[in-house]
Design a protein around this motif. Structure first.
Motif, PDB file in Angstrom:
ATOM      1  N   SER A  95       0.794  -1.312   0.159  1.00  0.00           N
ATOM      2  CA  SER A  95       0.046  -0.032  -0.241  1.00  0.00           C
ATOM      3  C   SER A  95       1.053   1.417  -0.169  1.00  0.00           C
ATOM      4  CB  SER A  95      -0.653   0.127   1.278  1.00  0.00           C
ATOM      5  OG  SER A  95      -1.639   1.148   1.482  1.00  0.00           O
ATOM      6  N   MET A 102      -0.277  -6.161   0.377  1.00  0.00           N
ATOM      7  CA  MET A 102      -1.630  -6.304   0.338  1.00  0.00           C
ATOM      8  C   MET A 102      -1.733  -7.022  -0.628  1.00  0.00           C
ATOM      9  SD  MET A 102      -2.881  -1.963  -0.891  1.00  0.00           S
ATOM     10  CE  MET A 102      -4.089  -2.874  -1.354  1.00  0.00           C
ATOM     11  N   TYR A 119      -3.864  -8.510   1.286  1.00  0.00           N
ATOM     12  CA  TYR A 119      -4.602  -8.080   2.563  1.00  0.00           C
ATOM     13  C   TYR A 119      -5.139  -6.963   2.978  1.00  0.00           C
ATOM     14  CZ  TYR A 119      -0.752 -12.342   4.171  1.00  0.00           C
ATOM     15  OH  TYR A 119      -0.191 -13.445   4.010  1.00  0.00           O
ATOM     16  N   ASP A 120      -5.634  -6.797   3.534  1.00  0.00           N
ATOM     17  CA  ASP A 120      -6.369  -5.243   4.360  1.00  0.00           C
ATOM     18  C   ASP A 120      -5.098  -4.277   4.000  1.00  0.00           C
ATOM     19  OD1 ASP A 120      -8.124  -2.902   5.676  1.00  0.00           O
ATOM     20  OD2 ASP A 120      -9.412  -3.883   4.864  1.00  0.00           O
ATOM     21  N   GLU A 121      -5.216  -3.557   3.630  1.00  0.00           N
ATOM     22  CA  GLU A 121      -3.790  -2.068   3.709  1.00  0.00           C
ATOM     23  C   GLU A 121      -3.779  -1.363   4.510  1.00  0.00           C
ATOM     24  OE1 GLU A 121      -3.591   1.408   0.873  1.00  0.00           O
ATOM     25  OE2 GLU A 121      -6.356   0.801   1.048  1.00  0.00           O
ATOM     26  N   HIS A 122      -4.616  -1.060   5.411  1.00  0.00           N
ATOM     27  CA  HIS A 122      -4.847  -0.846   6.530  1.00  0.00           C
ATOM     28  C   HIS A 122      -4.724  -1.231   7.987  1.00  0.00           C
ATOM     29  CE1 HIS A 122      -6.570   3.272   4.755  1.00  0.00           C
ATOM     30  NE2 HIS A 122      -6.605   2.021   4.354  1.00  0.00           N
ATOM     31  N   THR A 123      -5.816  -3.026   8.419  1.00  0.00           N
ATOM     32  CA  THR A 123      -5.501  -3.480   9.271  1.00  0.00           C
ATOM     33  C   THR A 123      -4.259  -4.930   9.322  1.00  0.00           C
ATOM     34  OG1 THR A 123      -7.160  -5.229   8.910  1.00  0.00           O
ATOM     35  CG2 THR A 123      -7.391  -3.766   9.879  1.00  0.00           C
ATOM     36  N   LYS A 125      -4.691  -7.139   7.647  1.00  0.00           N
ATOM     37  CA  LYS A 125      -5.459  -9.091   8.317  1.00  0.00           C
ATOM     38  C   LYS A 125      -5.653  -9.343   6.759  1.00  0.00           C
ATOM     39  CE  LYS A 125      -6.028  -8.256  12.651  1.00  0.00           C
ATOM     40  NZ  LYS A 125      -5.243  -9.444  13.541  1.00  0.00           N
ATOM     41  N   ARG A 127      -7.760 -10.988   3.344  1.00  0.00           N
ATOM     42  CA  ARG A 127      -8.623 -10.618   2.948  1.00  0.00           C
ATOM     43  C   ARG A 127      -8.974 -11.578   2.275  1.00  0.00           C
ATOM     44  NH1 ARG A 127     -10.632  -5.712   3.135  1.00  0.00           N
ATOM     45  NH2 ARG A 127     -13.087  -7.057   2.833  1.00  0.00           N
ATOM     46  N   ASP A 145     -13.150 -10.665   5.513  1.00  0.00           N
ATOM     47  CA  ASP A 145     -13.018  -8.904   5.913  1.00  0.00           C
ATOM     48  C   ASP A 145     -12.499  -8.360   6.427  1.00  0.00           C
ATOM     49  OD1 ASP A 145     -13.119  -9.311   9.054  1.00  0.00           O
ATOM     50  OD2 ASP A 145     -14.936  -8.855   9.621  1.00  0.00           O
ATOM     51  N   SER A 146     -12.788  -6.516   6.766  1.00  0.00           N
ATOM     52  CA  SER A 146     -11.083  -6.399   7.051  1.00  0.00           C
ATOM     53  C   SER A 146     -10.426  -6.754   8.217  1.00  0.00           C
ATOM     54  CB  SER A 146     -11.530  -4.828   7.012  1.00  0.00           C
ATOM     55  OG  SER A 146     -12.336  -4.226   8.112  1.00  0.00           O
ATOM     56  N   GLU A 147     -11.270  -7.544   8.942  1.00  0.00           N
ATOM     57  CA  GLU A 147     -10.895  -7.776  10.546  1.00  0.00           C
ATOM     58  C   GLU A 147     -10.000  -9.230  10.232  1.00  0.00           C
ATOM     59  OE1 GLU A 147      -9.683  -5.846  13.072  1.00  0.00           O
ATOM     60  OE2 GLU A 147     -10.913  -3.893  11.963  1.00  0.00           O
TER      61      GLU A 147
END
Length: 246
Positions: A95, A102, A119-123, A125, A127, A145-147
């Protein structure tokens, strides 16, 4: 007999206005006997750092291809290994905003192999996860999900959805819907055998949303064009996320 090798550095510009580089990129390429040989470095014309680093060996991409963030010096946002012009080794995407990974996938002579992970670019985690066999997705495919909570699990065969697709409530982990697929096409839907399933109204909304995306795809591409597992995963994840958020 004496072989004479001519080595020089050549600069040129390539237009990339649609990527936001204004006047294009300035590239410096080492040339040996008329062909690129070495790392070609491309940078923004405003004097910023390198944007692309492209390794050549006798005119063919060979080595680690790197894409850098023009707004943050030294930050790699994509990389891939080439051998004799073909992807051969790991490839990754990061990201530009967070620097988190990602996407990752490995290649052998231009063919994807092993696991693909997103992967989620913020968490950070996971995806999405699937496996490639002989260049096609095969086996179980998971969406989160994002978590990092499970949203969907499905089977694919030769890159197409095959068998039972299960969708989950990320809060409870319970199955909320399951549908049978065959060679990339949905079959008659089956209700999930659980007391914690969604309401009939929500089930209908989820099915309608997914069917609408499948129908739109077939309208554009034709009824004979199969839906791949990757496409189905993305559409179902979008629909499920929208339903949960509403």
């Amino acid at each position: 007999m004496v072989a004479i090798i001519h080595l020089k550095l050549v600069s040129f510009r390539i237009g990339t206005d649609h990527h936001g580089f204004g006047g294009g990129l300035r590239c410096d390429a080492p040339i040996q006997d008329g062909t690129p040989d070495g790392v070609t470095s491309c940078s923004a014309p405003d004097g910023g750092g390198a944007v692309f680093e492209i390794p050549f060996k006798q005119g063919v991409v060979d080595g680690d291809f790197v894409v850098l963030n023009p707004k943050k010096a030294g930050q790699t946002i994509a990389s891939a290994r080439f051998s004799a012009g073909r992807l051969n080794g790991p490839s990754e995407i990061f990201s530009p905003a967070t620097g988190k990974r990602m996407h990752q996938l490995s290649w052998e002579q231009g063919v994807p192999v092993g696991s693909i992970e997103r992967y989620d670019e913020h968490t950070g985690k996971l995806r999405f996860k699937a496996d490639f066999v002989a260049g096609r997705m095969e086996g179980e495919v998971f969406s989160y999900d994002s978590e990092g909570r499970l949203l969907q699990r499905q089977q694919v065969k030769n890159g197409l959805a095959e068998g039972l697709v299960k969708q989950f409530d990320p809060e409870t982990g319970k199955v909320i819907k399951q549908t049978q697929w065959h060679e990339g096409y949905p079959q008659a839907p089956e209700a999930a055998s659980t007391t914690n399933s969604t309401t009939p109204a929500n089930d209908a909304k989820l099915e309608h949303c997914t069917d609408a995306k499948v129908a739109a795809f077939h309208k554009e591409k034709g009824d004979e064009e199969p839906v791949t597992a990757d496409m189905l995963e993305e559409w179902k994840s979008q629909c499920l996320a929208s339903l949960i958020a509403s």
